[in-house]
Design an enzyme around this catalytic site. Sequence first.
Site, mmCIF file in Angstrom:
data_model
loop_
_atom_site.group_PDB
_atom_site.id
_atom_site.type_symbol
_atom_site.label_atom_id
_atom_site.label_comp_id
_atom_site.label_asym_id
_atom_site.label_seq_id
_atom_site.Cartn_x
_atom_site.Cartn_y
_atom_site.Cartn_z
ATOM 1 N N HIS A 1 -5.697 -0.521 5.818
ATOM 2 C CA HIS A 1 -5.389 0.245 6.811
ATOM 3 C C HIS A 1 -6.437 0.294 8.075
ATOM 4 O O HIS A 1 -6.968 1.135 8.185
ATOM 5 C CB HIS A 1 -5.314 1.782 6.572
ATOM 6 C CG HIS A 1 -6.086 2.147 5.474
ATOM 7 N ND1 HIS A 1 -7.301 2.139 5.399
ATOM 8 C CD2 HIS A 1 -5.792 2.948 4.274
ATOM 9 C CE1 HIS A 1 -7.785 2.766 4.226
ATOM 10 N NE2 HIS A 1 -6.939 3.292 3.687
ATOM 11 N N ASP B 1 -8.898 2.675 -3.887
ATOM 12 C CA ASP B 1 -8.238 3.289 -2.519
ATOM 13 C C ASP B 1 -8.129 4.951 -2.586
ATOM 14 O O ASP B 1 -7.811 5.412 -3.989
ATOM 15 C CB ASP B 1 -7.030 2.824 -2.175
ATOM 16 C CG ASP B 1 -6.441 3.507 -1.077
ATOM 17 O OD1 ASP B 1 -7.263 3.495 0.116
ATOM 18 O OD2 ASP B 1 -5.517 3.897 -0.858
ATOM 19 N N HIS C 1 1.014 -1.414 -0.014
ATOM 20 C CA HIS C 1 0.017 -0.079 0.047
ATOM 21 C C HIS C 1 0.909 1.428 0.057
ATOM 22 O O HIS C 1 1.297 1.843 1.035
ATOM 23 C CB HIS C 1 -1.211 -0.073 1.356
ATOM 24 C CG HIS C 1 -2.069 1.052 1.108
ATOM 25 N ND1 HIS C 1 -3.012 1.049 1.988
ATOM 26 C CD2 HIS C 1 -2.240 2.135 0.480
ATOM 27 C CE1 HIS C 1 -3.959 2.074 1.837
ATOM 28 N NE2 HIS C 1 -3.175 2.788 0.894
ATOM 29 N N ARG D 1 1.952 8.997 -6.656
ATOM 30 C CA ARG D 1 1.656 10.285 -7.349
ATOM 31 C C ARG D 1 1.924 10.533 -8.894
ATOM 32 O O ARG D 1 1.762 11.813 -9.357
ATOM 33 C CB ARG D 1 2.144 11.335 -6.497
ATOM 34 C CG ARG D 1 1.971 11.459 -5.075
ATOM 35 C CD ARG D 1 0.642 11.271 -4.622
ATOM 36 N NE ARG D 1 0.248 11.384 -3.266
ATOM 37 C CZ ARG D 1 -0.817 11.108 -2.638
ATOM 38 N NH1 ARG D 1 -1.662 10.419 -3.235
ATOM 39 N NH2 ARG D 1 -0.836 11.281 -1.345
ATOM 40 N N ASN E 1 -6.471 9.331 6.898
ATOM 41 C CA ASN E 1 -7.820 8.666 6.778
ATOM 42 C C ASN E 1 -7.649 7.300 6.529
ATOM 43 O O ASN E 1 -6.942 7.022 5.327
ATOM 44 C CB ASN E 1 -8.563 9.616 5.585
ATOM 45 C CG ASN E 1 -9.891 8.908 5.512
ATOM 46 O OD1 ASN E 1 -10.509 8.155 6.365
ATOM 47 N ND2 ASN E 1 -10.541 9.116 4.193
ATOM 48 N N ASP F 1 0.970 2.767 3.519
ATOM 49 C CA ASP F 1 0.154 3.944 3.137
ATOM 50 C C ASP F 1 0.752 5.117 2.849
ATOM 51 O O ASP F 1 0.258 5.990 3.153
ATOM 52 C CB ASP F 1 -1.277 4.099 4.191
ATOM 53 C CG ASP F 1 -2.257 5.050 3.113
ATOM 54 O OD1 ASP F 1 -2.315 5.157 2.167
ATOM 55 O OD2 ASP F 1 -3.240 5.283 3.927
ATOM 56 N N HIS G 1 2.742 14.362 0.439
ATOM 57 C CA HIS G 1 1.996 15.629 0.275
ATOM 58 C C HIS G 1 3.183 16.687 0.162
ATOM 59 O O HIS G 1 4.158 16.675 0.915
ATOM 60 C CB HIS G 1 0.867 15.957 0.986
ATOM 61 C CG HIS G 1 -0.217 14.825 0.781
ATOM 62 N ND1 HIS G 1 -0.971 15.099 -0.368
ATOM 63 C CD2 HIS G 1 -0.930 13.984 1.849
ATOM 64 C CE1 HIS G 1 -2.039 14.167 -0.022
ATOM 65 N NE2 HIS G 1 -1.892 13.423 0.995
ATOM 66 N N HIS H 1 1.347 5.219 -2.257
ATOM 67 C CA HIS H 1 0.880 6.330 -3.138
ATOM 68 C C HIS H 1 2.165 6.885 -3.871
ATOM 69 O O HIS H 1 2.881 7.519 -3.178
ATOM 70 C CB HIS H 1 0.106 7.310 -2.552
ATOM 71 C CG HIS H 1 -1.358 6.598 -1.991
ATOM 72 N ND1 HIS H 1 -2.473 6.424 -2.841
ATOM 73 C CD2 HIS H 1 -1.545 5.899 -0.752
ATOM 74 C CE1 HIS H 1 -3.314 5.840 -1.982
ATOM 75 N NE2 HIS H 1 -2.845 5.534 -0.847
ATOM 76 N N HIS I 1 -10.895 0.264 1.006
ATOM 77 C CA HIS I 1 -10.428 1.352 1.957
ATOM 78 C C HIS I 1 -11.947 1.163 2.260
ATOM 79 O O HIS I 1 -13.016 2.024 1.866
ATOM 80 C CB HIS I 1 -10.210 2.791 1.101
ATOM 81 C CG HIS I 1 -10.244 4.030 1.922
ATOM 82 N ND1 HIS I 1 -9.343 4.835 2.221
ATOM 83 C CD2 HIS I 1 -11.544 4.524 2.282
ATOM 84 C CE1 HIS I 1 -9.828 5.824 2.907
ATOM 85 N NE2 HIS I 1 -11.021 5.691 3.163
HETATM 86 ZN ZN LIG Z 1 -6.951 4.533 1.866
#
Ligand SMILES: [Zn+2]
Length: 437
Positions: free
Chosen positions: A240, A160, A63, A67, A286, A313, A317, A65, A187
């Site tokens: 998560h 997700d 899991h 981008r 989240n 996760d 950012h 991200h 999710h």
């Molecule tokens: Zn999520």
Amino acid sequence: MSRPLLIHGGRIVDPSTNLDEIADVLVVGGRIEAVQPGLAGPEDAQRIDARGLVVSPGLIDVHVHFREPGGEHKETIRTGAQSAAAGGFTTVWAMPNTDPPLDDPAAVGFVRQEARRWARRGEGGARVSPVGAASKGLAGVQMTEIGGLVEAGAVAVTDDGHPIADPVLMRRLLEYTQAFDIPVLQHAEDMALSARGVMNEGSVATALGLRGIPNASEAVIVARDILLAELTGGHLHIQHLSARESVEFVRMARDRGVRVTTELTPHHLTLTEEAVQGYRTEAKMNPPLRREEDRQVLRQALIDGVIEMIATDHAPHHYEEKEREFDDAPFGIVGLETALPICLHDLVVSGDMTLSSLIDRMSCAPARAMGIEGGTLRPGSPADIVVFDPEASWLVDADQFRSKSRNTPFSGWRVTGRIRRTIVAGETRFEDSGSTT
Ligand SMILES: [Zn+2]
């Protein structure tokens, strides 16, 4: 093909083969050739001194991200894969909520090819496996063409970032994915119950004047999807977990033989809603950080193996986005470069879990649960290996991250365990000289 490697004198911790002893690892042609004490190896082998260090199967994170495409100022596939390798990960699963999302074969293929392209240029990191979108445009209405996504390299499907809200779509996904033997990653969140909340519902939210998200927002979807997994026989993977009620449902599902697997993040393992005090946006995630009682239940479930794996996760950012007012700041934190030390410190140094069990939760279990390669040092397996110092104590400094983003609540934490080398297919993708701060 890379040179043979002889990793000498390390403590081999490989739960997949029940090994915890001092031995050597010989790698030939990108694969594990042998694991035993006193190996000589071929003359041209590169020798790596691992005395005093732990040698384990490379970590796997299902899991993350990254981008790219669309958010390259936060992270790219290159920087994300390098950040993963710096954290000891050899395989990561990239979520499809990019811009545009990974909802067609070309987009899925791009992620895989991009990771390989950087690896060929000597700037690679962990292996990056794309996860396809479950619905077109992540809109939750029309199922993607899963066969095409799998052919292009997708290892799972998910929406997700958003939940798969429609129960009929979820049912169809759990039915259809069985033909490809891939999981549906959920999710779990009821958006109506979350009601645009920004942190856990409770006294801290009330005191801060922030909108809360109740535990039930997660648990109702966990319960619903377990029933759908039971109905269909599909593989449901719940991402998560954050609420203690969810754990109850998962335990029940296990007893009934339902095909459900779950993950816990290092931040839900170690932090509570108290971290939000002072409107700290680094603690805005989240699902939200919950109460201490939730944390205790989740932690125990990980120790017991009811929750079988850790996943970060990793959600990069940009600094300016996290600097906004709490209500407007994005959810999520980066996690790849702190995961092992945070978990080592919290679970192993405390004496609540053996090092071998932790390696299981971070490497063997995800490989086993998802049916993918890796997570073992068994001869013949890909030489995906992490070498780390289990005792090095250091201060987390986000400025040192390989990731493009710095949004972490762990800055300034003293943690234990330092990655020294990460090897993918017999090739060193990360190396740390050994200085500690
Ligand atoms: Zn999520």
